[in-house]
Scaffold this motif. Structure first.
Motif, PDB file in Angstrom:
ATOM      1  N   ASP A 124       0.828  -1.213   0.000  1.00  0.00           N
ATOM      2  CA  ASP A 124       0.000   0.000   0.000  1.00  0.00           C
ATOM      3  C   ASP A 124       0.865   1.266   0.000  1.00  0.00           C
ATOM      4  O   ASP A 124       0.379   2.349  -0.312  1.00  0.00           O
ATOM      5  CB  ASP A 124      -0.923   0.002   1.225  1.00  0.00           C
ATOM      6  N   LEU A 125       2.140   1.146   0.344  1.00  0.00           N
ATOM      7  CA  LEU A 125       3.017   2.337   0.369  1.00  0.00           C
ATOM      8  C   LEU A 125       3.811   2.361  -0.932  1.00  0.00           C
ATOM      9  O   LEU A 125       4.822   1.673  -1.067  1.00  0.00           O
ATOM     10  CB  LEU A 125       3.952   2.301   1.584  1.00  0.00           C
ATOM     11  N   LEU A 126       3.319   3.142  -1.883  1.00  0.00           N
ATOM     12  CA  LEU A 126       3.913   3.104  -3.224  1.00  0.00           C
ATOM     13  C   LEU A 126       5.220   3.868  -3.299  1.00  0.00           C
ATOM     14  O   LEU A 126       6.151   3.467  -3.980  1.00  0.00           O
ATOM     15  CB  LEU A 126       2.931   3.703  -4.243  1.00  0.00           C
ATOM     16  N   TRP A 127       5.290   4.999  -2.581  1.00  0.00           N
ATOM     17  CA  TRP A 127       6.481   5.840  -2.697  1.00  0.00           C
ATOM     18  C   TRP A 127       7.593   5.314  -1.810  1.00  0.00           C
ATOM     19  O   TRP A 127       7.355   4.885  -0.690  1.00  0.00           O
ATOM     20  CB  TRP A 127       6.177   7.293  -2.296  1.00  0.00           C
ATOM     21  N   ARG A 128       8.778   5.415  -2.348  1.00  0.00           N
ATOM     22  CA  ARG A 128       9.954   5.048  -1.544  1.00  0.00           C
ATOM     23  C   ARG A 128      10.188   6.095  -0.465  1.00  0.00           C
ATOM     24  O   ARG A 128       9.759   7.238  -0.612  1.00  0.00           O
ATOM     25  CB  ARG A 128      11.186   4.965  -2.463  1.00  0.00           C
ATOM     26  N   ARG A 129      10.919   5.725   0.582  1.00  0.00           N
ATOM     27  CA  ARG A 129      11.250   6.658   1.664  1.00  0.00           C
ATOM     28  C   ARG A 129      12.749   6.966   1.617  1.00  0.00           C
ATOM     29  O   ARG A 129      13.572   6.040   1.557  1.00  0.00           O
ATOM     30  CB  ARG A 129      10.920   6.036   3.016  1.00  0.00           C
ATOM     31  N   PRO A 130      13.096   8.272   1.653  1.00  0.00           N
ATOM     32  CA  PRO A 130      14.517   8.641   1.590  1.00  0.00           C
ATOM     33  C   PRO A 130      15.225   8.599   2.958  1.00  0.00           C
ATOM     34  O   PRO A 130      14.662   9.043   3.964  1.00  0.00           O
ATOM     35  CB  PRO A 130      14.470  10.090   1.073  1.00  0.00           C
ATOM     36  N   PHE A 131      16.455   8.093   2.976  1.00  0.00           N
ATOM     37  CA  PHE A 131      17.274   8.057   4.199  1.00  0.00           C
ATOM     38  C   PHE A 131      18.710   8.431   3.857  1.00  0.00           C
ATOM     39  O   PHE A 131      19.283   7.916   2.887  1.00  0.00           O
ATOM     40  CB  PHE A 131      17.217   6.662   4.855  1.00  0.00           C
ATOM     41  N   SER A 132      19.295   9.285   4.675  1.00  0.00           N
ATOM     42  CA  SER A 132      20.692   9.701   4.475  1.00  0.00           C
ATOM     43  C   SER A 132      21.623   8.544   4.776  1.00  0.00           C
ATOM     44  O   SER A 132      21.346   7.749   5.690  1.00  0.00           O
ATOM     45  CB  SER A 132      21.058  10.823   5.454  1.00  0.00           C
ATOM     46  N   VAL A 133      22.730   8.495   4.076  1.00  0.00           N
ATOM     47  CA  VAL A 133      23.778   7.543   4.476  1.00  0.00           C
ATOM     48  C   VAL A 133      24.402   8.119   5.745  1.00  0.00           C
ATOM     49  O   VAL A 133      24.867   9.255   5.772  1.00  0.00           O
ATOM     50  CB  VAL A 133      24.845   7.363   3.373  1.00  0.00           C
ATOM     51  N   HIS A 134      24.357   7.338   6.810  1.00  0.00           N
ATOM     52  CA  HIS A 134      24.802   7.817   8.125  1.00  0.00           C
ATOM     53  C   HIS A 134      26.300   7.555   8.322  1.00  0.00           C
ATOM     54  O   HIS A 134      27.026   8.380   8.876  1.00  0.00           O
ATOM     55  CB  HIS A 134      23.981   7.089   9.192  1.00  0.00           C
ATOM     56  N   ARG A 135      26.737   6.413   7.837  1.00  0.00           N
ATOM     57  CA  ARG A 135      28.115   6.003   8.066  1.00  0.00           C
ATOM     58  C   ARG A 135      28.499   5.001   6.986  1.00  0.00           C
ATOM     59  O   ARG A 135      27.626   4.281   6.479  1.00  0.00           O
ATOM     60  CB  ARG A 135      28.179   5.302   9.432  1.00  0.00           C
ATOM     61  N   ALA A 136      29.762   4.954   6.618  1.00  0.00           N
ATOM     62  CA  ALA A 136      30.198   3.973   5.618  1.00  0.00           C
ATOM     63  C   ALA A 136      31.429   3.261   6.148  1.00  0.00           C
ATOM     64  O   ALA A 136      32.384   3.919   6.585  1.00  0.00           O
ATOM     65  CB  ALA A 136      30.532   4.677   4.308  1.00  0.00           C
ATOM     66  N   ASP A 137      31.393   1.942   6.146  1.00  0.00           N
ATOM     67  CA  ASP A 137      32.587   1.185   6.527  1.00  0.00           C
ATOM     68  C   ASP A 137      33.163   0.629   5.230  1.00  0.00           C
ATOM     69  O   ASP A 137      32.649  -0.352   4.673  1.00  0.00           O
ATOM     70  CB  ASP A 137      32.206   0.068   7.507  1.00  0.00           C
ATOM     71  N   ARG A 138      34.210   1.315   4.748  1.00  0.00           N
ATOM     72  CA  ARG A 138      34.706   0.980   3.406  1.00  0.00           C
ATOM     73  C   ARG A 138      35.415  -0.365   3.385  1.00  0.00           C
ATOM     74  O   ARG A 138      35.387  -1.049   2.370  1.00  0.00           O
ATOM     75  CB  ARG A 138      35.577   2.122   2.880  1.00  0.00           C
ATOM     76  N   SER A 139      36.007  -0.787   4.506  1.00  0.00           N
ATOM     77  CA  SER A 139      36.676  -2.091   4.471  1.00  0.00           C
ATOM     78  C   SER A 139      35.670  -3.244   4.583  1.00  0.00           C
ATOM     79  O   SER A 139      35.828  -4.272   3.942  1.00  0.00           O
ATOM     80  CB  SER A 139      37.760  -2.183   5.548  1.00  0.00           C
ATOM     81  N   ARG A 140      34.599  -3.043   5.339  1.00  0.00           N
ATOM     82  CA  ARG A 140      33.568  -4.097   5.434  1.00  0.00           C
ATOM     83  C   ARG A 140      32.583  -4.059   4.270  1.00  0.00           C
ATOM     84  O   ARG A 140      31.818  -4.990   4.063  1.00  0.00           O
ATOM     85  CB  ARG A 140      32.735  -3.873   6.704  1.00  0.00           C
ATOM     86  N   GLY A 141      32.538  -2.910   3.567  1.00  0.00           N
ATOM     87  CA  GLY A 141      31.577  -2.775   2.469  1.00  0.00           C
ATOM     88  C   GLY A 141      30.153  -2.580   2.961  1.00  0.00           C
ATOM     89  O   GLY A 141      29.204  -3.076   2.354  1.00  0.00           O
ATOM     90  N   THR A 142      30.005  -1.836   4.069  1.00  0.00           N
ATOM     91  CA  THR A 142      28.652  -1.626   4.604  1.00  0.00           C
ATOM     92  C   THR A 142      28.332  -0.139   4.734  1.00  0.00           C
ATOM     93  O   THR A 142      29.232   0.696   4.880  1.00  0.00           O
ATOM     94  CB  THR A 142      28.500  -2.259   6.011  1.00  0.00           C
ATOM     95  N   ILE A 143      27.038   0.152   4.684  1.00  0.00           N
ATOM     96  CA  ILE A 143      26.587   1.505   5.043  1.00  0.00           C
ATOM     97  C   ILE A 143      25.589   1.378   6.191  1.00  0.00           C
ATOM     98  O   ILE A 143      24.886   0.372   6.305  1.00  0.00           O
ATOM     99  CB  ILE A 143      25.936   2.253   3.858  1.00  0.00           C
ATOM    100  N   ASP A 144      25.546   2.406   7.033  1.00  0.00           N
ATOM    101  CA  ASP A 144      24.568   2.450   8.125  1.00  0.00           C
ATOM    102  C   ASP A 144      23.534   3.531   7.825  1.00  0.00           C
ATOM    103  O   ASP A 144      23.876   4.585   7.267  1.00  0.00           O
ATOM    104  CB  ASP A 144      25.247   2.838   9.446  1.00  0.00           C
ATOM    105  N   LEU A 145      22.303   3.260   8.232  1.00  0.00           N
ATOM    106  CA  LEU A 145      21.234   4.262   8.185  1.00  0.00           C
ATOM    107  C   LEU A 145      20.701   4.435   9.600  1.00  0.00           C
ATOM    108  O   LEU A 145      20.704   3.478  10.381  1.00  0.00           O
ATOM    109  CB  LEU A 145      20.058   3.784   7.320  1.00  0.00           C
ATOM    110  N   LEU A 146      20.236   5.633   9.906  1.00  0.00           N
ATOM    111  CA  LEU A 146      19.464   5.830  11.142  1.00  0.00           C
ATOM    112  C   LEU A 146      18.013   6.002  10.724  1.00  0.00           C
ATOM    113  O   LEU A 146      17.706   6.887   9.919  1.00  0.00           O
ATOM    114  CB  LEU A 146      19.920   7.091  11.883  1.00  0.00           C
ATOM    115  N   VAL A 147      17.149   5.173  11.262  1.00  0.00           N
ATOM    116  CA  VAL A 147      15.733   5.240  10.887  1.00  0.00           C
ATOM    117  C   VAL A 147      14.916   5.662  12.104  1.00  0.00           C
ATOM    118  O   VAL A 147      14.804   4.909  13.076  1.00  0.00           O
ATOM    119  CB  VAL A 147      15.236   3.877  10.356  1.00  0.00           C
ATOM    120  N   ALA A 148      14.359   6.883  12.038  1.00  0.00           N
ATOM    121  CA  ALA A 148      13.491   7.360  13.128  1.00  0.00           C
ATOM    122  C   ALA A 148      12.062   6.941  12.817  1.00  0.00           C
ATOM    123  O   ALA A 148      11.600   7.085  11.686  1.00  0.00           O
ATOM    124  CB  ALA A 148      13.590   8.878  13.232  1.00  0.00           C
TER     125      ALA A 148
END
Ligand SMILES: Cc1cc2nc3c(=O)[nH]c(=O)nc-3n(C[C@H](O)[C@H](O)[C@H](O)COP(=O)(O)OP(=O)(O)OC[C@H]3O[C@@H](n4cnc5c(N)ncnc54)[C@H](O)[C@@H]3O)c2cc1C
Ligand code: FES
Length: 269
Positions: A49-73
């Motif tokens: 039912d939720l057609l539109w995507r939700r935007p989230f800033s990239v909070h942190r990037a761990d370049r050696s692990r290949g991960t990004i973190d998001l903070l979701v309120a």
């Protein structure tokens, strides 16, 4: 970097503060390319039912692990569902989107100002400027101590941290913009300072007023409501302080931002 649609595995989930969850996603290409200000657009899993995507800033990037973190309120239906994602789930994401905070290695002081979930882009900003010798100051305000998302990067990056809470339970009592006003008022020389802001509209309006009055350069990232996320629906219009030569009076947060020079745009409650 060209935009792509990826299925990102969630590999960690942690409570970051009251009503805020930190999600760690496996995304090696985005972890390498992300800079503070970039965001990703997420489809809400299990919610047709939720057609539109939700935007989230990239909070942190761990370049050696290949991960990004998001903070979701947790704000509403979409963010509530996203905050419930667990390791093993996959998120359908479009990224990397938007522009990023510009910096100049000759700066004397970087002043980051975050209100509430506006803290999200600033871990990545601290990572981006880690090699710069300039002073880094973080002003961060929330309602109460339990609403603050604390980060190990603050100490690692050598940032001077000024916390405020509206109820006085941690740091100074009051609003983050008032703490910044006191800080700036204690010095007459603002050369080489730049303000980066992210947070509620009244906070951004106060930053704009201070920056213009004191002649300090500044940039803000706006978190307007978005729908399409790629410039088609005009749902994220940001008003320019001065119309462009061709008469253009608005920009789009999703396409032209979300980072804007502070003097260029107006904030309305
Ligand atoms: C570029 C950008 C980056 C963002 N980064 C983050 C981030 O890192 N972390 C994070 O938690 N949130 C971030 N947001 C805000 C986040 O996208 C919204 O909170 C989310 O889309 C709300 O969806 P929902 O379905 O939960 O809320 P809805 O059910 O659609 O709405 C619930 C309530 O939230 C309010 N609301 C919805 N969207 C926003 C918004 N954009 N700003 C303020 N109030 C809103 C509505 O008015 C309503 O009162 C960002 C927004 C933008 C544009
Ligand atoms: S969200 Fe549709 S134009 Fe920006």
């Amino acid at each position: 970097m060209s935009k792509s649609v990826l299925q990102l595995p969630v590999i960690e989930r942690a409570e970051a503060a009251r009503q805020v969850v930190r999600l760690t996603l496996q995304a090696p290409e985005w972890a390498r390319a992300a800079r503070a200000g970039h965001f990703i657009n997420l489809l809400v899993p299990g919610r047709r039912d939720l057609l539109w995507r939700r935007p989230f800033s990239v909070h942190r990037a761990d370049r050696s692990r290949g991960t990004i973190d998001l903070l979701v309120a947790r704000m509403g239906r979409g963010s509530e569902s996203l905050a419930e994602c667990a390791p093993g789930d996959h998120l359908d994401a479009i990224g990397l989107l938007g522009n990023c905070f510009p910096f100049d290695p000759g700066l004397h002081e970087i002043i980051m100002v975050a209100g509430g979930i506006g803290i999200a882009p600033f871990d990545l900003l601290l990572q981006d400027v880690q090699g710069f010798s300039c002073k880094k100051s973080l002003f961060y305000g929330a309602r109460s101590a339990g609403d603050l998302c604390r980060s190990t990067l603050w100490a690692e990056s050598g940032a001077e941290v000024h916390l405020t809470t509206e109820d006085g339970s941690t740091g100074s009592r009051g609003l983050v913009q008032d703490e910044l006003r006191r800080y700036l008022g204690s010095s007459a020389n603002h050369a080489g300072r730049v303000i980066y802001g992210c947070g509620p509209t009244p906070m951004l309006a106060a930053l704009r007023e201070m920056a213009l009055a004191l002649g300090i350069k500044g940039y803000v990232t706006v978190e307007n409501r978005m729908a399409c996320g790629f410039g088609a629906c005009v749902g994220c219009a940001v008003e320019l302080a001065e119309a462009r030569r061709d008469g253009q009076k608005y920009l789009l947060a999703c396409k032209d931002g979300p980072v804007f020079p502070i003097e260029e745009i107006l904030f309305h409650d």
